[in-house]
Motif scaffolding. Structure first.
Motif, PDB file in Angstrom:
ATOM      1  N   ALA A  11       0.854  -1.192   0.000  1.00  0.00           N
ATOM      2  CA  ALA A  11       0.000   0.000   0.000  1.00  0.00           C
ATOM      3  C   ALA A  11       0.889   1.241   0.000  1.00  0.00           C
ATOM      4  O   ALA A  11       1.764   1.382   0.861  1.00  0.00           O
ATOM      5  CB  ALA A  11      -0.908  -0.002   1.223  1.00  0.00           C
ATOM      6  N   TYR A  12       0.672   2.087  -0.979  1.00  0.00           N
ATOM      7  CA  TYR A  12       1.459   3.316  -1.132  1.00  0.00           C
ATOM      8  C   TYR A  12       0.634   4.526  -0.701  1.00  0.00           C
ATOM      9  O   TYR A  12      -0.544   4.626  -1.055  1.00  0.00           O
ATOM     10  CB  TYR A  12       1.832   3.537  -2.597  1.00  0.00           C
ATOM     11  CG  TYR A  12       2.673   2.466  -3.211  1.00  0.00           C
ATOM     12  CD1 TYR A  12       4.054   2.483  -3.098  1.00  0.00           C
ATOM     13  CD2 TYR A  12       2.088   1.434  -3.939  1.00  0.00           C
ATOM     14  CE1 TYR A  12       4.834   1.498  -3.685  1.00  0.00           C
ATOM     15  CE2 TYR A  12       2.860   0.449  -4.528  1.00  0.00           C
ATOM     16  CZ  TYR A  12       4.228   0.488  -4.403  1.00  0.00           C
ATOM     17  OH  TYR A  12       4.996  -0.487  -4.986  1.00  0.00           O
ATOM     18  N   TYR A  54      -2.606   3.936  -3.256  1.00  0.00           N
ATOM     19  CA  TYR A  54      -2.454   3.037  -4.394  1.00  0.00           C
ATOM     20  C   TYR A  54      -2.046   1.673  -3.846  1.00  0.00           C
ATOM     21  O   TYR A  54      -1.448   1.588  -2.772  1.00  0.00           O
ATOM     22  CB  TYR A  54      -1.355   3.572  -5.324  1.00  0.00           C
ATOM     23  CG  TYR A  54      -1.378   3.000  -6.707  1.00  0.00           C
ATOM     24  CD1 TYR A  54      -2.159   3.572  -7.695  1.00  0.00           C
ATOM     25  CD2 TYR A  54      -0.623   1.882  -7.031  1.00  0.00           C
ATOM     26  CE1 TYR A  54      -2.187   3.048  -8.985  1.00  0.00           C
ATOM     27  CE2 TYR A  54      -0.645   1.344  -8.310  1.00  0.00           C
ATOM     28  CZ  TYR A  54      -1.423   1.934  -9.287  1.00  0.00           C
ATOM     29  OH  TYR A  54      -1.458   1.416 -10.552  1.00  0.00           O
ATOM     30  N   TYR A  55      -2.375   0.605  -4.567  1.00  0.00           N
ATOM     31  CA  TYR A  55      -2.007  -0.730  -4.093  1.00  0.00           C
ATOM     32  C   TYR A  55      -1.362  -1.547  -5.205  1.00  0.00           C
ATOM     33  O   TYR A  55      -1.576  -1.297  -6.393  1.00  0.00           O
ATOM     34  CB  TYR A  55      -3.216  -1.484  -3.532  1.00  0.00           C
ATOM     35  CG  TYR A  55      -4.237  -1.845  -4.588  1.00  0.00           C
ATOM     36  CD1 TYR A  55      -4.166  -3.068  -5.240  1.00  0.00           C
ATOM     37  CD2 TYR A  55      -5.256  -0.967  -4.937  1.00  0.00           C
ATOM     38  CE1 TYR A  55      -5.084  -3.405  -6.220  1.00  0.00           C
ATOM     39  CE2 TYR A  55      -6.180  -1.287  -5.916  1.00  0.00           C
ATOM     40  CZ  TYR A  55      -6.087  -2.507  -6.556  1.00  0.00           C
ATOM     41  OH  TYR A  55      -6.987  -2.833  -7.541  1.00  0.00           O
ATOM     42  N   ILE A  91       6.081   8.840  -4.102  1.00  0.00           N
ATOM     43  CA  ILE A  91       5.747   8.004  -2.947  1.00  0.00           C
ATOM     44  C   ILE A  91       6.193   8.685  -1.660  1.00  0.00           C
ATOM     45  O   ILE A  91       7.376   8.935  -1.460  1.00  0.00           O
ATOM     46  CB  ILE A  91       6.404   6.614  -3.070  1.00  0.00           C
ATOM     47  CG1 ILE A  91       5.913   5.887  -4.318  1.00  0.00           C
ATOM     48  CG2 ILE A  91       6.122   5.785  -1.810  1.00  0.00           C
ATOM     49  CD1 ILE A  91       6.643   4.590  -4.611  1.00  0.00           C
ATOM     50  N   ASP A  92       5.221   8.986  -0.786  1.00  0.00           N
ATOM     51  CA  ASP A  92       5.547   9.494   0.553  1.00  0.00           C
ATOM     52  C   ASP A  92       6.067   8.356   1.418  1.00  0.00           C
ATOM     53  O   ASP A  92       7.077   8.481   2.092  1.00  0.00           O
ATOM     54  CB  ASP A  92       4.322  10.117   1.221  1.00  0.00           C
ATOM     55  CG  ASP A  92       4.089  11.550   0.808  1.00  0.00           C
ATOM     56  OD1 ASP A  92       5.026  12.223   0.344  1.00  0.00           O
ATOM     57  OD2 ASP A  92       2.934  12.005   0.948  1.00  0.00           O
ATOM     58  N   ASN A  93       5.330   7.240   1.420  1.00  0.00           N
ATOM     59  CA  ASN A  93       5.729   6.051   2.165  1.00  0.00           C
ATOM     60  C   ASN A  93       4.887   4.877   1.692  1.00  0.00           C
ATOM     61  O   ASN A  93       3.917   5.064   0.964  1.00  0.00           O
ATOM     62  CB  ASN A  93       5.601   6.258   3.685  1.00  0.00           C
ATOM     63  CG  ASN A  93       4.200   6.632   4.094  1.00  0.00           C
ATOM     64  OD1 ASN A  93       3.277   5.844   3.963  1.00  0.00           O
ATOM     65  ND2 ASN A  93       4.020   7.847   4.588  1.00  0.00           N
ATOM     66  N   TYR A  94       5.300   3.703   2.108  1.00  0.00           N
ATOM     67  CA  TYR A  94       4.531   2.504   1.773  1.00  0.00           C
ATOM     68  C   TYR A  94       4.726   1.471   2.864  1.00  0.00           C
ATOM     69  O   TYR A  94       5.651   1.551   3.676  1.00  0.00           O
ATOM     70  CB  TYR A  94       4.925   1.936   0.397  1.00  0.00           C
ATOM     71  CG  TYR A  94       6.289   1.330   0.329  1.00  0.00           C
ATOM     72  CD1 TYR A  94       6.496  -0.013   0.633  1.00  0.00           C
ATOM     73  CD2 TYR A  94       7.393   2.083  -0.041  1.00  0.00           C
ATOM     74  CE1 TYR A  94       7.761  -0.574   0.575  1.00  0.00           C
ATOM     75  CE2 TYR A  94       8.659   1.526  -0.109  1.00  0.00           C
ATOM     76  CZ  TYR A  94       8.830   0.203   0.197  1.00  0.00           C
ATOM     77  OH  TYR A  94      10.079  -0.356   0.131  1.00  0.00           O
ATOM     78  N   THR A  95       3.843   0.505   2.860  1.00  0.00           N
ATOM     79  CA  THR A  95       3.960  -0.630   3.765  1.00  0.00           C
ATOM     80  C   THR A  95       3.583  -1.880   3.002  1.00  0.00           C
ATOM     81  O   THR A  95       2.826  -1.823   2.030  1.00  0.00           O
ATOM     82  CB  THR A  95       3.079  -0.456   5.017  1.00  0.00           C
ATOM     83  OG1 THR A  95       3.428  -1.453   5.971  1.00  0.00           O
ATOM     84  CG2 THR A  95       1.603  -0.534   4.704  1.00  0.00           C
TER      85      THR A  95
END
Length: 113
Positions: A11-12, A54-55, A91-95
């Motif tokens: 997940a972004y 976004y995924y 992209i700020d961050n993602y997990t």
């Protein structure tokens, strides 16, 4: 193909207003490159819950396969000197989370042939 596989759900969180451009980058640059590297992209797209999410769903035969595949892809010159910079910029961050799924569930989630 194994009866169950490991699906990574990434997940972004994107910078405000960049999702449409990010989606185009995914479809025109990242996805073709991932396919070339034989990465099984199950689905990707804008998340419907807000305008900046976004995924990406990718399936792997094992956790070791996931590690080998991602290490090879992200170390490749095609990625590093190709779309990497443009894809990472918004992209700020993602997990990521990884869950085990059976083939029928993966097939039901698949939007990328």
């Amino acid at each position: 193909m194994p009866m169950s596989r490991f699906v990574e759900i990434r997940a972004y969180n994107l910078e405000c207003g960049t999702r449409d451009e990010f989606h185009q980058l995914m479809l025109t640059q990242s996805l073709p490159l991932l396919r070339k590297w034989q990465v099984d992209v199950v689905a990707c797209g804008p998340s419907p819950h807000d305008s900046d999410s976004y995924y990406l769903l990718r399936a792997y035969d094992s956790l070791a396969h996931r590690t080998r595949s991602q290490d090879a892809f992200y170390a490749s010159d095609e990625w590093k000197f190709g779309p990497r910079e443009a894809v990472l910029a918004p992209i700020d961050n993602y997990t990521s989370v990884v869950i085990e799924m059976d083939a029928a569930t993966i097939a039901a989630l698949r939007t990328i042939p």
